[in-house]
Design an enzyme around this catalytic site. Structure first.
Site, PDB file in Angstrom:
ATOM      1  N   GLU A   1       0.798  -1.231   0.000  1.00  0.00           N
ATOM      2  CA  GLU A   1       0.000   0.000   0.000  1.00  0.00           C
ATOM      3  C   GLU A   1       0.835   1.290   0.000  1.00  0.00           C
ATOM      4  O   GLU A   1       0.743   2.099   0.943  1.00  0.00           O
ATOM      5  CB  GLU A   1      -1.019  -0.050   1.150  1.00  0.00           C
ATOM      6  CG  GLU A   1      -1.857  -1.313   1.026  1.00  0.00           C
ATOM      7  CD  GLU A   1      -3.118  -1.371   1.886  1.00  0.00           C
ATOM      8  OE1 GLU A   1      -3.239  -0.606   2.848  1.00  0.00           O
ATOM      9  OE2 GLU A   1      -3.995  -2.196   1.553  1.00  0.00           O
TER      10      GLU A   1
ATOM     11  N   GLU B   1      -4.704  -8.832  -1.535  1.00  0.00           N
ATOM     12  CA  GLU B   1      -5.203  -8.692  -0.160  1.00  0.00           C
ATOM     13  C   GLU B   1      -6.679  -8.341  -0.148  1.00  0.00           C
ATOM     14  O   GLU B   1      -7.105  -7.405  -0.821  1.00  0.00           O
ATOM     15  CB  GLU B   1      -4.408  -7.621   0.602  1.00  0.00           C
ATOM     16  CG  GLU B   1      -4.682  -7.659   2.102  1.00  0.00           C
ATOM     17  CD  GLU B   1      -4.013  -6.527   2.851  1.00  0.00           C
ATOM     18  OE1 GLU B   1      -2.773  -6.398   2.776  1.00  0.00           O
ATOM     19  OE2 GLU B   1      -4.734  -5.765   3.525  1.00  0.00           O
TER      20      GLU B   1
END
Ligand SMILES: *[C@@H]1O[C@H](CO)[C@@H](O)[C@H](O)[C@H]1NC(C)=O
Ligand SMILES: CC(=O)N[C@H]1CO[C@H](CO)[C@@H](O)[C@@H]1O
Length: 555
Positions: free
Chosen positions: A285, A393
């Site tokens: 991220e 994810e």
């Protein structure tokens, strides 16, 4: 049968009283036991796959209980005879991975209201790479909190031959929010030469032993476990804010060089423990970490910084260890659709980056908010620069205002199913879940960022629960096996809202078709499978309301 058992049981004292020889009694006892056990096995096939428990008195919230004495298995034998077909169903009303044979002949009246699904084997799309979950510290702490054999059973539920048969494992490099403390592999300020780099206790006592177990389980099922490494944050002293949360890498060549060394050392050391990684993502991220509410281990890495790090430091450091695109799959992105798009396009546009990077990774957290068309658009922009795209994810219960854990929630299983279908329809080759297991609070998580997981652990009761999300995954992972190729599945009754994807197994012997409908009524399906020579095999059957369905057809 049951009457016979009861009769024998009632008669047994009489038989004993008749002074029948011991020689006769012993086998009679065995027979009695056999007769008592046989009917219960035959009566409820579902008992093999699930020991159900209803949560909160809501009959739609069912999870399957595993404890030291019982745990359901996902057993399925692929058909042997040409034309043989099976329907595997899980339903909101309580079926879990229940297998039934599909008749070759139409047992329904002609002209009734069928939804048509046409599978065309000649139209081929992406290769399926596989399925997996993440070996976070928290997941492994939860597994370890169970009696050892039950913890092993949990791991088998994912990686074993009677589990989901996962072939991927995502592994945080040092800590993430799903750890009980903040740490890196070198928390010694200014140790730029990385001489003080060392594994954490979590690696030695959790990650390495459980990764080895999972690897053995999947080798037992003859599947090669593919591990993916991902860092959440560099050591805090390498960052502008001297903190594991947010911040940037200090813009100094010596820091970039040192971080590349830190990064590749992880793979050296894990190899020393016999664990070879299939690939890694450059950073978890890198874009979402700029959001003001981001409160856990992270690194804000712009496209420009990512390009500098990959081409000037990380790529060459990997290359020096013999890790090239051929044997090590480096990925960029690893962030949510919508957030990461322009970042990923910019990074992949760099020709030097293309020397080192093989794949694009996407997270699910904006699914349903950002339209899926954005995934197709993103893919088209980078398609000629990558070998594959994967979803790395996903979890439910993430937004702070939501219930983090919702035991037995069918709707959360549906969310998984919808996202998997939409992703697979748009070039995605693999779908990797987040924590393998969480506790009843959705943790532990040092930053209190609690979420849900397909398997919940109640260590006080010595039990774990396989939620509908787990069964939702099973309908894909068990059938859309690695190296299958997705083929066209056209839902003719478009207005029906029915969703379908299909694939042809690597050996071309099986067609697998997935059907999702979350509507309130049972649906009649007419499935046509057209092969390369234009021959059409028809099957007609009913799928129940609120159900996950996989059809397996031997050609
Ligand atoms: C590595 O750096 C440390 C300072 O953190 C220094 O004390 C040590 O001498 C260096 N070792 C080598 C081999 O350069
Ligand atoms: C998940 C899904 O596609 N559900 C659809 C099933 O069909 C009804 C209509 O019958 C749609 O409203 C749902 O969206």
């Amino acid at each position: 049968m049951l009457q016979l058992v009861v009769l024998l049981f009632l008669l047994s004292p009489v038989l004993a009283g008749m002074q029948v020889s011991r020689l006769f009694l012993a086998p009679a006892g065995c027979l009695l036991t056999l007769l008592i056990y046989l009917p219960s096995d035959l009566d409820s096939h579902s008992a093999d796959t699930c020991f159900p428990r209803v949560f909160e008195g809501n009959s739609q919230k069912i999870a399957c209980v595993c404890d030291s004495s019982r745990c359901g298995q996902l057993s399925f034998t692929w058909p042997q005879r040409s034309g043989e077909a099976y329907l595997v169903q899980s339903t909101r009303s309580g079926k879990r991975f229940s297998v039934s044979e599909l008749d070759e002949y139409d047992t329904f009246q002609e002209g009734s209201n069928f939804d048509e699904v046409q599978v065309n084997l000649a139209t081929k799309y992406q290769k399926i790479l596989g399925w997996g979950g993440a070996f976070t510290d928290s997941a492994l702490i939860n597994i370890r909190s169970l009696p050892e054999s039950l913890g092993d059973q949990l791991l088998e539920s994912y990686y074993g031959p009677n589990g989901l048969q996962y072939n991927f494992g995502r592994v945080p490099m040092a800590g993430s929010d799903f750890s009980t403390r903040v740490y890196s592999y070198n928390d010694n300020p200014d140790n730029l030469n990385q001489t003080l780099w060392q594994l954490a206790e979590e690696d030695l006592t959790l990650k390495i032993p459980y990764l080895k177990k999972a690897s053995e389980l999947s080798q037992g099922g003859k599947i090669k476990l593919k591990l993916i490494g991902t860092p959440w944050s560099p050591p805090a002293w390498m960052k502008t804010n001297q903190n594991a949360v947010r911040g940037k890498l200090i813009d100094d060549d010596r820091v970039y060089q040192s971080y590349a060394e830190y990064w590749v050392k992880f793979f050296d050391v894990y190899e020393h423990y016999g664990l070879n990684f299939w690939g890694a993502s450059v950073q978890n991220e890198p874009v979402a970490s700029n959001l003001f509410f981001y409160t856990f281990n992270s690194l804000q890495l712009s496209a420009k910084e990512a390009i500098k790090f990959i081409t000037g430091y990380l790529g060459p450091a990997l290359e020096r260890r013999g890790k090239t695109k051929k044997n090590f799959k480096l990925m960029v992105g690893d962030d949510s659709l919508g957030l990461v798009n322009s970042h990923a396009v910019s990074v992949l546009r760099d020709e030097q980056v293309q020397k080192y990077v093989s794949g694009l990774a996407i997270h699910w957290y904006t699914s349903g908010v950002v339209p899926y068309a954005a995934l197709s658009n993103l893919y088209e922009k980078v398609a000629n620069k990558i070998e594959f795209m994967m979803m790395t994810e996903a979890c439910t219960g993430a937004p702070p205002a939501w219930r983090h854990v919702d035991p037995g929630s069918w709707d959360r299983g549906v969310s998984y199913a919808k996202d998997i279908v939409e992703d697979l329809l748009r070039h995605t080759g693999a779908w990797i879940d987040w924590n393998l297991a969480l506790d009843m609070q959705g943790g532990p998580n040092w930053a209190k960022n609690y979420v849900d997981s397909p398997i919940l652990v109640d260590s006080q009761k010595g039990e774990f629960y396989k939620q509908p999300m787990y069964y939702s995954l099973a309908h894909f992972s068990r059938f859309f096996r690695p190296n299958s190729v997705r083929v066209d599945a056209d839902v003719r009754a478009k207005k029906s809202g029915l969703k379908s994807i299909a694939a042809l197994t690597k050996d071309s012997k099986y067609v697998v078709v997935y059907l999702l409908n979350d509507s309130n009524r049972d649906r009649k399906i007419s499935l046509g499978v057209i092969d390369e020579s234009g021959e059409n095999q028809q099957r007609k059957f009913v799928i129940e309301s609120h159900s996950f369905n996989t059809i397996v057809l031997k050609r």
